[in-house]
Design an enzyme around this catalytic site. Sequence first.
Site, PDB file in Angstrom:
ATOM      1  N   LYS A  20       0.863  -1.188   0.000  1.00  0.00           N
ATOM      2  CA  LYS A  20       0.000   0.000   0.000  1.00  0.00           C
ATOM      3  C   LYS A  20       0.896   1.234   0.000  1.00  0.00           C
ATOM      4  O   LYS A  20       1.740   1.406   0.878  1.00  0.00           O
ATOM      5  CB  LYS A  20      -0.907   0.012   1.219  1.00  0.00           C
ATOM      6  N   THR A  65      -3.302  -5.545   0.940  1.00  0.00           N
ATOM      7  CA  THR A  65      -2.692  -4.222   1.073  1.00  0.00           C
ATOM      8  C   THR A  65      -3.470  -3.365   2.070  1.00  0.00           C
ATOM      9  O   THR A  65      -2.881  -2.495   2.714  1.00  0.00           O
ATOM     10  CB  THR A  65      -2.615  -3.501  -0.290  1.00  0.00           C
ATOM     11  N   HIS A 267      19.825  28.415 -12.606  1.00  0.00           N
ATOM     12  CA  HIS A 267      20.578  29.485 -13.255  1.00  0.00           C
ATOM     13  C   HIS A 267      19.978  30.865 -12.982  1.00  0.00           C
ATOM     14  O   HIS A 267      18.758  31.047 -12.996  1.00  0.00           O
ATOM     15  CB  HIS A 267      20.611  29.251 -14.765  1.00  0.00           C
TER      16      HIS A 267
END
Length: 315
Positions: A20, A65, A267
């Site tokens: 999960k 799960t 930059h």
Amino acid sequence: MTDPSRKGRPVLLGQNQYGKAENRVVRITRDGATHHIKDLNVSVALSGDMEEVHLSGSNANVLPTDTTKNTVYAFAKEHGIESAEQFGIHLARHFVTSQEPIERARIRIEEYAWERIEVPDAGAGAPGEDEPRHSFVRKGQETRVTQITYDGEAWEVVSGLKDLVVMNSTDSEFWGYVKDRYTTLPEAHDRILATQVSSRWRFNWTADDQPMPAWDTSYEQVRKHMLQAFADTYSLSLQQTLYQMGARIIDHRDEIDEVRFSLPNKHHFLVDLTPFGLENDNEVYFAADRPYGLIEATVLRDGREPRIPVDLTNL
């Protein structure tokens, strides 16, 4: 249904896992009027004897799960959350030791930091009354991450951070590089150096009989040394700065053997103000978000082998 064996080409099941993903759990610890928050995003991946569920659909070895999700929340109550690493270790040990078909557990955790809102008049209540300390604001800096892997015998803990934005407004140069017919970038002898740090570091704690690191202290110290190296390095390249950041961590933190960085160069270009009759003396910049240079490297303790994946995207 077509039987693959009839085609004369054997089909084999390769690596597989299930679990999960992204279980959001917030644990509040109440110490009188003072509260503490741990805010985690926990992903569980389990692997082992899972051939039949793929080949025949038999779920005899499958822990749902949904059960792994429930375990995350139950463990937050039963064990508390001392640190992301410690919580992941509890979960990984549980899944591997409590379910025979499960041979390996990998727990990935992101931790979101909160800081306390200090209220100047908070202590103006009745005598003896605790000062309320239960208001928080989400920190807007990095996200702390960790990955714990356990196979029933050995541990691997890789922790780190992402989205930590840093800048030096000077003490950075970039010149002397290769130039060809396509090169237009001017050399810079005083530039802004900025990056958004994504980093992972691997602990040399691998067995229960070893002393366990102090996870929170280690994180704070690694982050401190990383930032100090960034600030202290007179940079002739982002690569040089990266290496100094990793080397300082290795030199100062004995519990860590490997550090990997992914550093996008954020930059900043000087704006040409001459059309307006103005001189730009390293004062006004255009911050470009893309494209960007991407500098990546691993720094290792001497004698150790690299184990952190080259691509940090999913780690």
